[in-house]
Design an enzyme around this catalytic site. Sequence first.
Site, short mmCIF file in Angstrom:
data_model
loop_
_atom_site.label_atom_id
_atom_site.label_comp_id
_atom_site.label_asym_id
_atom_site.label_seq_id
_atom_site.Cartn_x
_atom_site.Cartn_y
_atom_site.Cartn_z
N TRP A 102 0.84 -1.21 0.00
CA TRP A 102 0.00 0.00 0.00
C TRP A 102 0.87 1.25 0.00
O TRP A 102 0.52 2.25 -0.65
CB TRP A 102 -1.01 -0.01 1.15
N ASP A 172 -1.99 6.67 6.07
CA ASP A 172 -3.06 5.84 5.50
C ASP A 172 -3.43 4.80 6.56
O ASP A 172 -2.79 3.77 6.69
CB ASP A 172 -2.56 5.16 4.23
N LYS A 196 -12.76 -1.50 6.28
CA LYS A 196 -12.04 -2.42 7.18
C LYS A 196 -12.55 -2.27 8.61
O LYS A 196 -13.05 -3.20 9.18
CB LYS A 196 -10.54 -2.16 7.13
C1 LIG Z 1 -7.68 -1.39 1.60
C2 LIG Z 1 -6.58 -0.44 1.65
C3 LIG Z 1 -6.41 0.55 0.65
C4 LIG Z 1 -7.31 0.64 -0.56
O1 LIG Z 1 -8.54 1.11 -0.21
P1 LIG Z 1 -9.65 1.45 -1.32
O2 LIG Z 1 -10.74 1.98 -0.46
O3 LIG Z 1 -9.98 0.16 -2.01
O4 LIG Z 1 -9.09 2.45 -2.25
C5 LIG Z 1 -5.37 1.44 0.79
N1 LIG Z 1 -4.54 1.40 1.84
C6 LIG Z 1 -4.66 0.45 2.80
C7 LIG Z 1 -3.71 0.45 3.96
C8 LIG Z 1 -5.68 -0.48 2.73
O5 LIG Z 1 -5.81 -1.41 3.70
#
Ligand SMILES: *Cc1c(COP(=O)(O)O)cnc(C)c1O
Length: 361
Positions: A102, A172, A196
Amino acid sequence: MTRIYNFGAGPATLPRPVLEKARDELVEWRDSGMSVMEMSHRGREFLEIAAHAEAGLRSLLGIPEGYKVLFLQGGASLQFAMVPINLLRGRAGADYLDTGQWSRKAIQEARKFCEVNVAASGEAGRYTDIPDPRSWRLRRDAAYVHYTPNETIGGVEFGFIPETHGVPLVADMSSTILSRPLDVGRFGLIYAGAQKNIGPSGLTVVIVREDLLGAPLSGTPTLLDYAVHAHNDSMYNTPPTYPIYIAGLVFDWLQSRGGLAGIAAVNERKAARVYATIAESGGFYACPVAASCRSWMNIPFTLQDARLDPPFLQEAKEAGLLQLKGHRSVGGMRASLYNAMPEEGVEALVVFMRDFARRHG
Ligand SMILES: *Cc1c(COP(=O)(O)O)cnc(C)c1O
């Protein structure tokens, strides 16, 4: 039909009491005569729902004054672009910590807008560890420092908040937000896709320090300007109303579980159970991640004999344990233990893992 235990990485399991409350309110929300999905986002009822969700998040995280909470769309992936677009503010470059897949996605996208300095990378160690902070090459003139506190795919989680000496810190937090108490005041901006630990997909939460708003790159589309969303209470256009409503219910549920300190104690116990089961398997199972940065939320593990992967998944499914297959890029297994995964689910998983190892070891 009984609910199984869903270990998927996202969209992920939601708390059962939240689903039941949503079911009870599905056709008619309170005395409104309609479903939340059918309400005007500018009507009194929905404004109350959105304000309740924001207040819940502010209270759980103890968000200090001077921060805006935004309810956006486009997922964490759109934030990979919105962050440089809005936070460069006349500077040429930004620092990024590269701790996994990521991080890399965020870096790739940022390179479209600025000069990216990868201040540290875990690539040489195949992303199983966090590089020692003493080796990071942070720059004083960086517009911001970006990192991924929990790498959802690799299962690497920071146990500390990076020190950036005044440079705004951007995180993030998609797969770790609300899993434990957090000192929001240390951050310039936090973002998280909801699917999540917050609610359904379609909602992205951004928490941003107000002084960072208002100077996006020239030519920035209106909807990509944080300040536009901030000045319009996230209602410049139609927000994702139903996910915001569900998020509010999830925040209520977290409060009822003792807030973030309460859920953190549960999360720590859940993760420890699975790591201990791996360690006690005599090599039947293995986790590649360094002990110092093992995630509470996403636990990747492999079977010594990969030919046992299909029967492991098949028998797990028969035992009511679903979505344990590892990410396609790493193989093996991954158990995601977000807030909504009950301790009974983790108990069922470790009992199954031990039994499977005994029968096939
Ligand atoms: C799931 C995830 C993403 C992507 O998220 P989207 O909502 O599908 O764009 C980005 N960063 C992390 C750390 C994630 O777990």
